[in-house]
Design a protein around this motif. Sequence first.
Motif, PDB file in Angstrom:
ATOM      1  N   ALA A  48     -36.294 -15.392 -17.162  1.00  0.00           N
ATOM      2  CA  ALA A  48     -37.224 -14.441 -16.578  1.00  0.00           C
ATOM      3  C   ALA A  48     -37.414 -14.674 -15.096  1.00  0.00           C
ATOM      4  CB  ALA A  48     -38.556 -14.524 -17.294  1.00  0.00           C
ATOM      5  N   GLN A  49     -37.078 -15.856 -14.579  1.00  0.00           N
ATOM      6  CA  GLN A  49     -37.245 -16.144 -13.164  1.00  0.00           C
ATOM      7  C   GLN A  49     -36.230 -15.407 -12.310  1.00  0.00           C
ATOM      8  OE1 GLN A  49     -37.107 -20.387 -12.824  1.00  0.00           O
ATOM      9  NE2 GLN A  49     -39.127 -20.711 -13.758  1.00  0.00           N
ATOM     10  N   VAL A  50     -35.056 -14.985 -12.815  1.00  0.00           N
ATOM     11  CA  VAL A  50     -34.033 -14.252 -12.061  1.00  0.00           C
ATOM     12  C   VAL A  50     -34.011 -12.817 -12.566  1.00  0.00           C
ATOM     13  CG1 VAL A  50     -31.613 -14.157 -11.406  1.00  0.00           C
ATOM     14  CG2 VAL A  50     -32.694 -16.371 -11.840  1.00  0.00           C
ATOM     15  N   GLU A  51     -34.500 -11.934 -11.746  1.00  0.00           N
ATOM     16  CA  GLU A  51     -34.554 -10.529 -12.140  1.00  0.00           C
ATOM     17  C   GLU A  51     -33.205  -9.867 -11.889  1.00  0.00           C
ATOM     18  OE1 GLU A  51     -37.625  -8.595 -10.056  1.00  0.00           O
ATOM     19  OE2 GLU A  51     -39.256  -9.776 -10.974  1.00  0.00           O
ATOM     20  N   PRO A  52     -32.817  -8.924 -12.715  1.00  0.00           N
ATOM     21  CA  PRO A  52     -31.555  -8.208 -12.492  1.00  0.00           C
ATOM     22  C   PRO A  52     -31.706  -7.201 -11.350  1.00  0.00           C
ATOM     23  CG  PRO A  52     -32.669  -7.321 -14.407  1.00  0.00           C
ATOM     24  CD  PRO A  52     -33.490  -8.500 -13.951  1.00  0.00           C
ATOM     25  N   PRO A  53     -30.644  -6.873 -10.660  1.00  0.00           N
ATOM     26  CA  PRO A  53     -30.714  -5.832  -9.619  1.00  0.00           C
ATOM     27  C   PRO A  53     -31.091  -4.497 -10.232  1.00  0.00           C
ATOM     28  CG  PRO A  53     -28.699  -7.124  -9.443  1.00  0.00           C
ATOM     29  CD  PRO A  53     -29.311  -7.482 -10.761  1.00  0.00           C
ATOM     30  N   SER A  54     -31.685  -3.657  -9.437  1.00  0.00           N
ATOM     31  CA  SER A  54     -32.107  -2.331  -9.901  1.00  0.00           C
ATOM     32  C   SER A  54     -31.438  -1.246  -9.045  1.00  0.00           C
ATOM     33  CB  SER A  54     -33.634  -2.195  -9.825  1.00  0.00           C
ATOM     34  OG  SER A  54     -34.085  -2.359  -8.484  1.00  0.00           O
ATOM     35  N   ASP A  78      -5.986   5.225 -12.467  1.00  0.00           N
ATOM     36  CA  ASP A  78      -6.679   4.163 -13.196  1.00  0.00           C
ATOM     37  C   ASP A  78      -8.166   4.451 -13.261  1.00  0.00           C
ATOM     38  OD1 ASP A  78      -7.024   1.874 -14.615  1.00  0.00           O
ATOM     39  OD2 ASP A  78      -6.256   0.511 -13.074  1.00  0.00           O
ATOM     40  N   SER A  79      -8.849   3.739 -14.188  1.00  0.00           N
ATOM     41  CA  SER A  79     -10.309   3.834 -14.349  1.00  0.00           C
ATOM     42  C   SER A  79     -10.893   2.430 -14.282  1.00  0.00           C
ATOM     43  CB  SER A  79     -10.664   4.485 -15.698  1.00  0.00           C
ATOM     44  OG  SER A  79     -10.153   5.799 -15.764  1.00  0.00           O
ATOM     45  N   TYR A  80     -12.157   2.329 -13.788  1.00  0.00           N
ATOM     46  CA  TYR A  80     -12.758   1.019 -13.527  1.00  0.00           C
ATOM     47  C   TYR A  80     -14.173   0.961 -14.107  1.00  0.00           C
ATOM     48  CZ  TYR A  80      -8.961   0.847 -10.139  1.00  0.00           C
ATOM     49  OH  TYR A  80      -7.715   0.877  -9.540  1.00  0.00           O
ATOM     50  N   LEU A  81     -14.608  -0.299 -14.416  1.00  0.00           N
ATOM     51  CA  LEU A  81     -15.960  -0.593 -14.884  1.00  0.00           C
ATOM     52  C   LEU A  81     -16.553  -1.665 -13.986  1.00  0.00           C
ATOM     53  CD1 LEU A  81     -18.257  -0.443 -17.032  1.00  0.00           C
ATOM     54  CD2 LEU A  81     -17.041  -2.268 -18.260  1.00  0.00           C
ATOM     55  N   VAL A  82     -17.771  -1.431 -13.455  1.00  0.00           N
ATOM     56  CA  VAL A  82     -18.383  -2.351 -12.508  1.00  0.00           C
ATOM     57  C   VAL A  82     -19.822  -2.652 -12.932  1.00  0.00           C
ATOM     58  CG1 VAL A  82     -19.078  -0.436 -10.997  1.00  0.00           C
ATOM     59  CG2 VAL A  82     -18.889  -2.752 -10.063  1.00  0.00           C
ATOM     60  N   VAL A 117     -27.728 -14.140  -9.186  1.00  0.00           N
ATOM     61  CA  VAL A 117     -27.490 -15.543  -9.539  1.00  0.00           C
ATOM     62  C   VAL A 117     -28.260 -16.440  -8.572  1.00  0.00           C
ATOM     63  CG1 VAL A 117     -25.755 -17.341  -9.852  1.00  0.00           C
ATOM     64  CG2 VAL A 117     -25.193 -14.967 -10.425  1.00  0.00           C
ATOM     65  N   ILE A 118     -29.015 -17.429  -9.174  1.00  0.00           N
ATOM     66  CA  ILE A 118     -29.674 -18.470  -8.389  1.00  0.00           C
ATOM     67  C   ILE A 118     -29.261 -19.804  -8.990  1.00  0.00           C
ATOM     68  CG2 ILE A 118     -31.852 -19.450  -7.610  1.00  0.00           C
ATOM     69  CD1 ILE A 118     -33.125 -16.740  -7.837  1.00  0.00           C
ATOM     70  N   GLY A 119     -28.419 -20.549  -8.284  1.00  0.00           N
ATOM     71  CA  GLY A 119     -27.922 -21.806  -8.832  1.00  0.00           C
ATOM     72  C   GLY A 119     -27.084 -21.548 -10.068  1.00  0.00           C
ATOM     73  N   ASP A 120     -27.536 -22.210 -11.172  1.00  0.00           N
ATOM     74  CA  ASP A 120     -26.838 -22.017 -12.449  1.00  0.00           C
ATOM     75  C   ASP A 120     -27.482 -20.936 -13.295  1.00  0.00           C
ATOM     76  OD1 ASP A 120     -25.082 -24.011 -11.747  1.00  0.00           O
ATOM     77  OD2 ASP A 120     -26.296 -25.599 -12.690  1.00  0.00           O
ATOM     78  N   THR A 121     -28.516 -20.328 -12.786  1.00  0.00           N
ATOM     79  CA  THR A 121     -29.247 -19.311 -13.541  1.00  0.00           C
ATOM     80  C   THR A 121     -28.836 -17.936 -13.053  1.00  0.00           C
ATOM     81  OG1 THR A 121     -31.120 -20.845 -13.671  1.00  0.00           O
ATOM     82  CG2 THR A 121     -31.501 -18.541 -14.264  1.00  0.00           C
ATOM     83  N   GLU A 122     -28.649 -17.027 -13.942  1.00  0.00           N
ATOM     84  CA  GLU A 122     -28.256 -15.668 -13.585  1.00  0.00           C
ATOM     85  C   GLU A 122     -29.038 -14.664 -14.408  1.00  0.00           C
ATOM     86  OE1 GLU A 122     -24.363 -14.884 -16.339  1.00  0.00           O
ATOM     87  OE2 GLU A 122     -24.048 -16.076 -14.503  1.00  0.00           O
ATOM     88  N   SER A 123     -29.121 -13.492 -13.893  1.00  0.00           N
ATOM     89  CA  SER A 123     -29.857 -12.422 -14.558  1.00  0.00           C
ATOM     90  C   SER A 123     -28.938 -11.659 -15.504  1.00  0.00           C
ATOM     91  CB  SER A 123     -30.427 -11.457 -13.506  1.00  0.00           C
ATOM     92  OG  SER A 123     -29.377 -10.754 -12.871  1.00  0.00           O
ATOM     93  N   ALA A 124     -29.529 -10.734 -16.183  1.00  0.00           N
ATOM     94  CA  ALA A 124     -28.720  -9.842 -17.017  1.00  0.00           C
ATOM     95  C   ALA A 124     -27.951  -8.892 -16.108  1.00  0.00           C
ATOM     96  CB  ALA A 124     -29.627  -9.073 -17.961  1.00  0.00           C
ATOM     97  N   PRO A 125     -26.762  -8.477 -16.503  1.00  0.00           N
ATOM     98  CA  PRO A 125     -25.998  -7.551 -15.667  1.00  0.00           C
ATOM     99  C   PRO A 125     -26.697  -6.198 -15.562  1.00  0.00           C
ATOM    100  CG  PRO A 125     -24.948  -7.816 -17.805  1.00  0.00           C
ATOM    101  CD  PRO A 125     -26.064  -8.816 -17.753  1.00  0.00           C
ATOM    102  N   SER A 126     -26.433  -5.536 -14.441  1.00  0.00           N
ATOM    103  CA  SER A 126     -27.056  -4.233 -14.196  1.00  0.00           C
ATOM    104  C   SER A 126     -26.003  -3.287 -13.606  1.00  0.00           C
ATOM    105  CB  SER A 126     -28.227  -4.399 -13.232  1.00  0.00           C
ATOM    106  OG  SER A 126     -28.835  -3.161 -12.965  1.00  0.00           O
ATOM    107  N   PRO A 127     -25.994  -2.080 -14.124  1.00  0.00           N
ATOM    108  CA  PRO A 127     -26.676  -1.621 -15.334  1.00  0.00           C
ATOM    109  C   PRO A 127     -26.081  -2.266 -16.583  1.00  0.00           C
ATOM    110  CG  PRO A 127     -25.226   0.094 -14.491  1.00  0.00           C
ATOM    111  CD  PRO A 127     -25.177  -0.996 -13.486  1.00  0.00           C
ATOM    112  N   LYS A 128     -26.843  -2.205 -17.649  1.00  0.00           N
ATOM    113  CA  LYS A 128     -26.452  -2.953 -18.838  1.00  0.00           C
ATOM    114  C   LYS A 128     -25.084  -2.497 -19.385  1.00  0.00           C
ATOM    115  CE  LYS A 128     -29.786  -4.002 -21.452  1.00  0.00           C
ATOM    116  NZ  LYS A 128     -30.922  -3.978 -22.448  1.00  0.00           N
TER     117      LYS A 128
END
Length: 388
Positions: free
Chosen positions: A21-27, A89-93, A98-109
């Motif tokens: 919860a300390q690392v928020e995902p980008p919006s 071709d088609s792509y997914l991004v 990421v802070i140190g070893d902690t990372e947020s959930a990917p965005s968008p999900k």
Amino acid sequence: MDLIKFHLLFLFFIQINCMSAQVEPPSNVTLHCKNLCNILTWNYTKITPGLRFRVDINSLSGLNRCPQQLWVDQPLLQADVSCYSEPKDSYLVKVTAVIGDTESAPSPKEGITFSYYKDSDTKQKCYVDLPSVTITSQPQRQARFHFDHPCLLYHQKLPECKKSMKKNDEFGEPLQFFTYNVVVIGTGETHKFDCDERMCEEMLDMNDEHKFCLRIEGELETMSVKSTQEHYCTLPLSPSLRYTWPIWVSLAGFAALALIFYMVYRKITKPSTQLPKFMDRSISQPRPLQPVLDSPDEVCFVDPEPLSPTPLIPTTDEDCQDNCNLNNGSIDDVRMQIGISSMDDRAPGDMEERSPNGSRSPYMDGRDLDGKDVGAVLSEYESRAALF
């Protein structure tokens, strides 16, 4: 004992949740893709030291030379993903904080899918802009439009266009085929054209009652090519110009012909009238060739057929000077008046001083002209028979 173990396990899960919860995902992750330039942007509220963002890109057919991950350091909140622009071709991004070893959930999900392939089923379809279009009205109710081939703008990022450009420069081969549709606004007429030249241009019949507008869209290497404007318009020729320009051209032609005939007439009736050089040369009579004379002032012409035998002595000084140039080109010796040099116009009395023996010539007195007593007379002249 079991209660203690349960309590420790409960605290461990709580700690993990707190760390996540300390690392928020980008919006508000957004992809801007056009003209083979792709920019991914996002927002983030809590900027802390050590914060980084990881961009993960996946492809259906492989990434070729492009990396699968891109790292962005704060405070920058965007990434250039233009490398991922293969038309087929088609792509997914996705973006992860990421802070140190902690990372947020990917965005968008679920990530963002995009492609330049116009028939793909991706969430976002990219395209390229049509080059600037110029449309002009033409006589006989026609309109001409033209624009540069799209490969001239995008060949640096399109391998196929780059190859065709090189072959065109070196060998004059045609460019990559560009197929486009032209829709006439108002009538709904659709025209399909192909272009493989550096300049794409066509002519269309136009409506002379209203302004003429077109909408142009095409396809290049399976990519959509769209107009930068909703439509391209031009005003038709005004009725006065459309119907009177042939009359003005005809009048100008008749005026030019009348002027030419008038100047020729003036030249014939009054030869002193000056004409333009190109007209004067065409109507003037050729001049006969004149002989080239070295010294016009010192030559004269003798009649080749005199009425009487040629006299030995010219009758007047105006007939000839020192020499005479005959018509047949020969030069004959002409004897001058006895006792008077052509180089000296003094009186005969003054010539006595020039006698070689100091005596007066018998010819000066008109004696001994018949040749008698020649030996008694000392003279440097020969005796001659009387001419008559």
